[in-house]
Design an enzyme around this catalytic site. Structure first.
Site, PDB file in Angstrom:
ATOM      1  N   ALA A  14       0.797  -1.237   0.000  1.00  0.00           N
ATOM      2  CA  ALA A  14       0.000   0.000   0.000  1.00  0.00           C
ATOM      3  C   ALA A  14       0.825   1.279   0.000  1.00  0.00           C
ATOM      4  CB  ALA A  14      -0.945   0.007   1.189  1.00  0.00           C
ATOM      5  N   ARG A  16       1.828   2.745  -2.553  1.00  0.00           N
ATOM      6  CA  ARG A  16       1.467   3.504  -3.753  1.00  0.00           C
ATOM      7  C   ARG A  16       0.281   2.830  -4.443  1.00  0.00           C
ATOM      8  NH1 ARG A  16       5.988   0.994  -3.867  1.00  0.00           N
ATOM      9  NH2 ARG A  16       7.195   2.842  -3.397  1.00  0.00           N
ATOM     10  N   ASP A  64       8.081  -8.822   3.072  1.00  0.00           N
ATOM     11  CA  ASP A  64       7.907  -9.580   1.841  1.00  0.00           C
ATOM     12  C   ASP A  64       6.644 -10.417   2.019  1.00  0.00           C
ATOM     13  OD1 ASP A  64       7.933 -11.271  -0.308  1.00  0.00           O
ATOM     14  OD2 ASP A  64       9.954 -12.068   0.020  1.00  0.00           O
ATOM     15  N   ASN A  91      -3.556  -6.860  -1.162  1.00  0.00           N
ATOM     16  CA  ASN A  91      -3.401  -6.051  -2.366  1.00  0.00           C
ATOM     17  C   ASN A  91      -2.047  -6.246  -3.057  1.00  0.00           C
ATOM     18  OD1 ASN A  91      -3.985  -3.520  -4.104  1.00  0.00           O
ATOM     19  ND2 ASN A  91      -2.079  -2.991  -3.058  1.00  0.00           N
ATOM     20  N   SER A 143      -8.984  -9.486 -10.184  1.00  0.00           N
ATOM     21  CA  SER A 143      -8.941  -8.739 -11.444  1.00  0.00           C
ATOM     22  C   SER A 143      -9.977  -9.329 -12.386  1.00  0.00           C
ATOM     23  CB  SER A 143      -7.549  -8.840 -12.080  1.00  0.00           C
ATOM     24  OG  SER A 143      -7.557  -8.351 -13.422  1.00  0.00           O
ATOM     25  N   TYR A 156      -0.622 -14.119 -14.343  1.00  0.00           N
ATOM     26  CA  TYR A 156      -1.392 -13.105 -13.617  1.00  0.00           C
ATOM     27  C   TYR A 156      -2.858 -13.520 -13.495  1.00  0.00           C
ATOM     28  CZ  TYR A 156      -3.015  -8.403 -12.307  1.00  0.00           C
ATOM     29  OH  TYR A 156      -3.572  -7.327 -11.658  1.00  0.00           O
ATOM     30  N   LYS A 160      -4.985 -14.309 -10.027  1.00  0.00           N
ATOM     31  CA  LYS A 160      -6.177 -13.550  -9.649  1.00  0.00           C
ATOM     32  C   LYS A 160      -7.417 -14.440  -9.573  1.00  0.00           C
ATOM     33  CE  LYS A 160      -4.088  -9.660  -9.086  1.00  0.00           C
ATOM     34  NZ  LYS A 160      -3.947  -9.103  -7.725  1.00  0.00           N
TER      35      LYS A 160
END
Length: 248
Positions: A14, A16, A64, A91, A143, A156, A160
Protein backbone atom coordinates in the site's frame (compact mmCIF):
# COMPACT_ATOMS: atom_id res chain seq x y z
CA UNK A 1 -19.90 8.58 12.87
CA UNK A 2 -17.42 7.57 10.17
CA UNK A 3 -17.87 4.18 8.49
CA UNK A 4 -14.66 2.63 9.87
CA UNK A 5 -14.34 4.52 13.14
CA UNK A 6 -12.41 2.52 15.75
CA UNK A 7 -11.33 -0.21 13.34
CA UNK A 8 -7.79 -1.21 12.34
CA UNK A 9 -7.00 -2.18 8.76
CA UNK A 10 -3.96 -3.99 7.44
CA UNK A 11 -3.35 -3.32 3.73
CA UNK A 12 -0.53 -5.10 1.90
CA UNK A 13 1.40 -3.41 -0.90
CA UNK A 14 0.00 0.00 0.00
CA UNK A 15 2.88 2.44 -0.38
CA UNK A 16 1.47 3.50 -3.75
CA UNK A 17 -1.24 2.85 -6.34
CA UNK A 18 -4.53 1.13 -5.54
CA UNK A 19 -3.29 0.00 -2.14
CA UNK A 20 -2.45 3.55 -1.13
CA UNK A 21 -5.83 4.81 -2.36
CA UNK A 22 -7.56 2.16 -0.23
CA UNK A 23 -5.49 3.05 2.83
CA UNK A 24 -6.26 6.75 2.41
CA UNK A 25 -9.99 6.14 1.97
CA UNK A 26 -10.07 3.88 5.01
CA UNK A 27 -8.23 6.51 7.05
CA UNK A 28 -10.64 9.21 5.90
CA UNK A 29 -13.43 6.97 7.24
CA UNK A 30 -11.71 6.74 10.64
CA UNK A 31 -9.70 3.51 10.44
CA UNK A 32 -6.22 3.18 11.87
CA UNK A 33 -3.90 1.87 9.16
CA UNK A 34 -1.09 -0.65 9.14
CA UNK A 35 0.35 -1.14 5.68
CA UNK A 36 3.14 -3.16 4.15
CA UNK A 37 5.49 -2.89 1.25
CA UNK A 38 8.68 -4.69 0.32
CA UNK A 39 10.60 -1.71 1.71
CA UNK A 40 9.35 1.38 3.50
CA UNK A 41 11.35 3.85 1.44
CA UNK A 42 10.76 7.57 0.92
CA UNK A 43 7.47 6.83 -0.82
CA UNK A 44 6.35 4.60 2.03
CA UNK A 45 7.29 7.16 4.66
CA UNK A 46 5.40 9.83 2.72
CA UNK A 47 2.34 7.56 2.66
CA UNK A 48 2.66 7.02 6.40
CA UNK A 49 2.75 10.77 7.05
CA UNK A 50 -0.16 11.39 4.67
CA UNK A 51 -2.26 8.85 6.54
CA UNK A 52 -1.32 10.30 9.93
CA UNK A 53 -2.34 13.76 8.72
CA UNK A 54 -5.91 12.44 8.52
CA UNK A 55 -5.92 12.08 12.30
CA UNK A 56 -5.50 8.31 12.57
CA UNK A 57 -2.72 6.05 13.76
CA UNK A 58 -0.69 4.75 10.81
CA UNK A 59 2.48 2.75 10.40
CA UNK A 60 4.30 1.12 7.49
CA UNK A 61 5.99 -2.26 7.80
CA UNK A 62 8.73 -3.57 5.52
CA UNK A 63 7.60 -7.08 4.67
CA UNK A 64 7.91 -9.58 1.84
CA UNK A 65 4.27 -10.63 1.62
CA UNK A 66 5.18 -13.80 -0.26
CA UNK A 67 7.26 -15.03 2.70
CA UNK A 68 5.18 -17.05 5.19
CA UNK A 69 7.36 -16.29 8.21
CA UNK A 70 7.60 -12.57 7.42
CA UNK A 71 3.83 -12.31 7.02
CA UNK A 72 3.24 -13.92 10.41
CA UNK A 73 5.89 -11.72 12.02
CA UNK A 74 4.27 -8.62 10.52
CA UNK A 75 0.82 -9.56 11.81
CA UNK A 76 2.27 -10.15 15.28
CA UNK A 77 3.89 -6.68 15.19
CA UNK A 78 0.68 -5.03 13.97
CA UNK A 79 -1.37 -6.60 16.76
CA UNK A 80 1.26 -5.49 19.27
CA UNK A 81 1.21 -1.91 17.93
CA UNK A 82 -2.53 -1.55 17.21
CA UNK A 83 -4.18 -4.10 19.49
CA UNK A 84 -6.30 -5.74 16.80
CA UNK A 85 -6.83 -6.26 13.07
CA UNK A 86 -10.42 -5.83 11.92
CA UNK A 87 -9.82 -5.57 8.17
CA UNK A 88 -7.29 -7.28 5.92
CA UNK A 89 -6.80 -6.16 2.32
CA UNK A 90 -4.60 -8.48 0.27
CA UNK A 91 -3.40 -6.05 -2.37
CA UNK A 92 0.28 -6.93 -2.94
CA UNK A 93 0.84 -7.86 -6.57
CA UNK A 94 3.06 -7.73 -9.65
CA UNK A 95 2.91 -8.59 -13.34
CA UNK A 96 5.42 -10.53 -15.41
CA UNK A 97 3.57 -10.81 -18.70
CA UNK A 98 4.49 -13.14 -21.54
CA UNK A 99 3.05 -15.75 -23.87
CA UNK A 100 2.76 -19.21 -22.34
CA UNK A 101 5.24 -20.83 -24.74
CA UNK A 102 7.87 -18.25 -23.82
CA UNK A 103 7.08 -17.81 -20.13
CA UNK A 104 9.85 -18.84 -17.79
CA UNK A 105 9.33 -20.80 -14.61
CA UNK A 106 10.65 -17.78 -12.71
CA UNK A 107 8.00 -15.51 -14.28
CA UNK A 108 5.30 -17.96 -13.26
CA UNK A 109 6.56 -18.54 -9.72
CA UNK A 110 7.13 -14.84 -8.94
CA UNK A 111 3.59 -13.84 -9.89
CA UNK A 112 1.93 -16.77 -8.12
CA UNK A 113 4.00 -16.27 -4.96
CA UNK A 114 3.58 -12.51 -4.70
CA UNK A 115 -0.02 -12.26 -5.90
CA UNK A 116 -1.58 -15.41 -4.45
CA UNK A 117 0.65 -17.03 -1.85
CA UNK A 118 0.94 -13.68 -0.08
CA UNK A 119 -2.82 -13.66 0.45
CA UNK A 120 -2.68 -17.17 1.93
CA UNK A 121 0.18 -16.05 4.20
CA UNK A 122 -1.67 -13.06 5.63
CA UNK A 123 -5.06 -14.77 5.89
CA UNK A 124 -3.39 -17.65 7.73
CA UNK A 125 -1.77 -15.15 10.11
CA UNK A 126 -4.84 -13.00 10.84
CA UNK A 127 -7.37 -15.83 11.18
CA UNK A 128 -6.60 -16.53 14.87
CA UNK A 129 -6.82 -12.79 15.61
CA UNK A 130 -10.19 -12.40 13.90
CA UNK A 131 -11.55 -15.64 15.38
CA UNK A 132 -10.67 -14.45 18.88
CA UNK A 133 -12.52 -11.17 18.34
CA UNK A 134 -15.38 -13.00 16.55
CA UNK A 135 -15.37 -10.82 13.47
CA UNK A 136 -13.44 -9.33 10.60
CA UNK A 137 -13.48 -8.48 6.91
CA UNK A 138 -10.99 -9.96 4.44
CA UNK A 139 -10.75 -8.39 0.99
CA UNK A 140 -8.75 -9.97 -1.84
CA UNK A 141 -7.76 -7.81 -4.80
CA UNK A 142 -8.49 -9.95 -7.84
CA UNK A 143 -8.94 -8.74 -11.44
CA UNK A 144 -11.35 -9.06 -14.34
CA UNK A 145 -8.72 -11.24 -16.04
CA UNK A 146 -9.05 -13.64 -13.12
CA UNK A 147 -12.59 -14.23 -14.42
CA UNK A 148 -12.17 -13.92 -18.19
CA UNK A 149 -8.48 -14.72 -18.70
CA UNK A 150 -6.15 -12.73 -20.96
CA UNK A 151 -3.64 -13.69 -23.62
CA UNK A 152 -0.10 -13.05 -22.45
CA UNK A 153 -1.12 -13.04 -18.80
CA UNK A 154 -1.63 -16.69 -17.91
CA UNK A 155 0.37 -16.31 -14.68
CA UNK A 156 -1.39 -13.11 -13.62
CA UNK A 157 -4.84 -14.43 -14.59
CA UNK A 158 -4.23 -17.67 -12.69
CA UNK A 159 -3.11 -15.79 -9.59
CA UNK A 160 -6.18 -13.55 -9.65
CA UNK A 161 -8.55 -16.47 -10.27
CA UNK A 162 -6.91 -18.04 -7.23
CA UNK A 163 -7.66 -14.93 -5.19
CA UNK A 164 -11.35 -15.37 -6.00
CA UNK A 165 -11.38 -19.07 -5.09
CA UNK A 166 -9.46 -18.32 -1.91
CA UNK A 167 -11.94 -15.64 -0.83
CA UNK A 168 -14.94 -17.90 -1.47
CA UNK A 169 -13.39 -20.81 0.42
CA UNK A 170 -12.42 -18.65 3.39
CA UNK A 171 -15.94 -17.18 3.44
CA UNK A 172 -17.37 -20.69 3.81
CA UNK A 173 -14.83 -21.76 6.43
CA UNK A 174 -14.97 -18.69 8.65
CA UNK A 175 -18.49 -17.35 8.20
CA UNK A 176 -19.73 -19.03 11.37
CA UNK A 177 -17.09 -17.04 13.28
CA UNK A 178 -18.38 -13.72 11.97
CA UNK A 179 -15.53 -13.33 9.49
CA UNK A 180 -16.42 -12.23 5.97
CA UNK A 181 -14.26 -12.66 2.85
CA UNK A 182 -14.85 -11.07 -0.54
CA UNK A 183 -12.92 -10.17 -3.68
CA UNK A 184 -12.78 -7.08 -5.87
CA UNK A 185 -12.10 -7.51 -9.59
CA UNK A 186 -10.82 -4.21 -10.99
CA UNK A 187 -10.70 -3.62 -14.72
CA UNK A 188 -8.57 -1.02 -16.50
CA UNK A 189 -7.46 1.23 -13.63
CA UNK A 190 -5.24 4.27 -14.23
CA UNK A 191 -2.13 3.55 -12.15
CA UNK A 192 1.63 3.68 -12.64
CA UNK A 193 1.35 0.19 -14.16
CA UNK A 194 -1.09 1.25 -16.88
CA UNK A 195 0.73 4.57 -17.40
CA UNK A 196 3.51 2.57 -19.05
CA UNK A 197 1.11 1.77 -21.91
CA UNK A 198 1.02 4.00 -24.99
CA UNK A 199 -1.70 6.62 -25.34
CA UNK A 200 -3.09 4.71 -28.33
CA UNK A 201 -3.40 1.49 -26.34
CA UNK A 202 -5.15 3.32 -23.49
CA UNK A 203 -7.59 4.95 -25.93
CA UNK A 204 -8.41 1.65 -27.62
CA UNK A 205 -8.94 0.02 -24.24
CA UNK A 206 -11.31 2.80 -23.19
CA UNK A 207 -13.44 2.17 -26.28
CA UNK A 208 -14.17 -1.35 -25.04
CA UNK A 209 -15.49 -0.04 -21.70
CA UNK A 210 -19.19 0.93 -21.58
CA UNK A 211 -18.39 3.91 -19.31
CA UNK A 212 -15.72 4.96 -21.87
CA UNK A 213 -12.97 5.63 -19.35
CA UNK A 214 -10.39 3.93 -17.25
CA UNK A 215 -11.13 3.65 -13.57
CA UNK A 216 -9.36 5.56 -10.83
CA UNK A 217 -7.72 3.96 -7.78
CA UNK A 218 -10.33 5.83 -5.74
CA UNK A 219 -13.09 3.91 -7.55
CA UNK A 220 -11.64 0.65 -6.25
CA UNK A 221 -11.10 2.20 -2.81
CA UNK A 222 -14.80 3.07 -2.59
CA UNK A 223 -15.78 -0.56 -3.22
CA UNK A 224 -13.21 -1.73 -0.65
CA UNK A 225 -14.65 0.69 1.91
CA UNK A 226 -18.10 -0.79 1.42
CA UNK A 227 -16.76 -4.32 1.93
CA UNK A 228 -14.71 -3.26 4.97
CA UNK A 229 -17.62 -1.52 6.68
CA UNK A 230 -20.75 -2.75 8.42
CA UNK A 231 -22.73 -1.65 5.35
CA UNK A 232 -21.77 -5.03 3.89
CA UNK A 233 -22.37 -7.05 7.07
CA UNK A 234 -24.44 -9.61 5.10
CA UNK A 235 -22.10 -9.80 2.11
CA UNK A 236 -19.53 -12.58 1.95
CA UNK A 237 -18.04 -14.90 -0.66
CA UNK A 238 -18.74 -12.39 -3.43
CA UNK A 239 -16.75 -10.91 -6.31
CA UNK A 240 -17.52 -7.27 -7.05
CA UNK A 241 -16.41 -6.11 -10.49
CA UNK A 242 -15.09 -2.54 -10.57
CA UNK A 243 -14.51 -2.25 -14.29
CA UNK A 244 -16.86 0.29 -15.86
CA UNK A 245 -18.85 -2.59 -17.36
CA UNK A 246 -16.01 -4.03 -19.46
CA UNK A 247 -16.57 -7.53 -18.06
CA UNK A 248 -20.32 -8.19 -17.93
Amino acid sequence: MKLLEGKTALVTGAARGIGKAIALKFAAEGANIAFTDLAIDASGLATEQELQSLGVKAKGYASDASNFEEAHKTVTEVVKDFGTIDILVNNAGITRDGLMMRMSEQQWDMVININLKSAFNFIHAVTPVMMKQKGGSIINMASVVGVSGNAGQSNYSASKAGMIGLAKSVAKELGSRGIRANAIAPGFILTDMTAALSEQVREEWAKSIPLRRGGLPEDVANVATFLASDLSSYVTGQVIHCCGGMNM
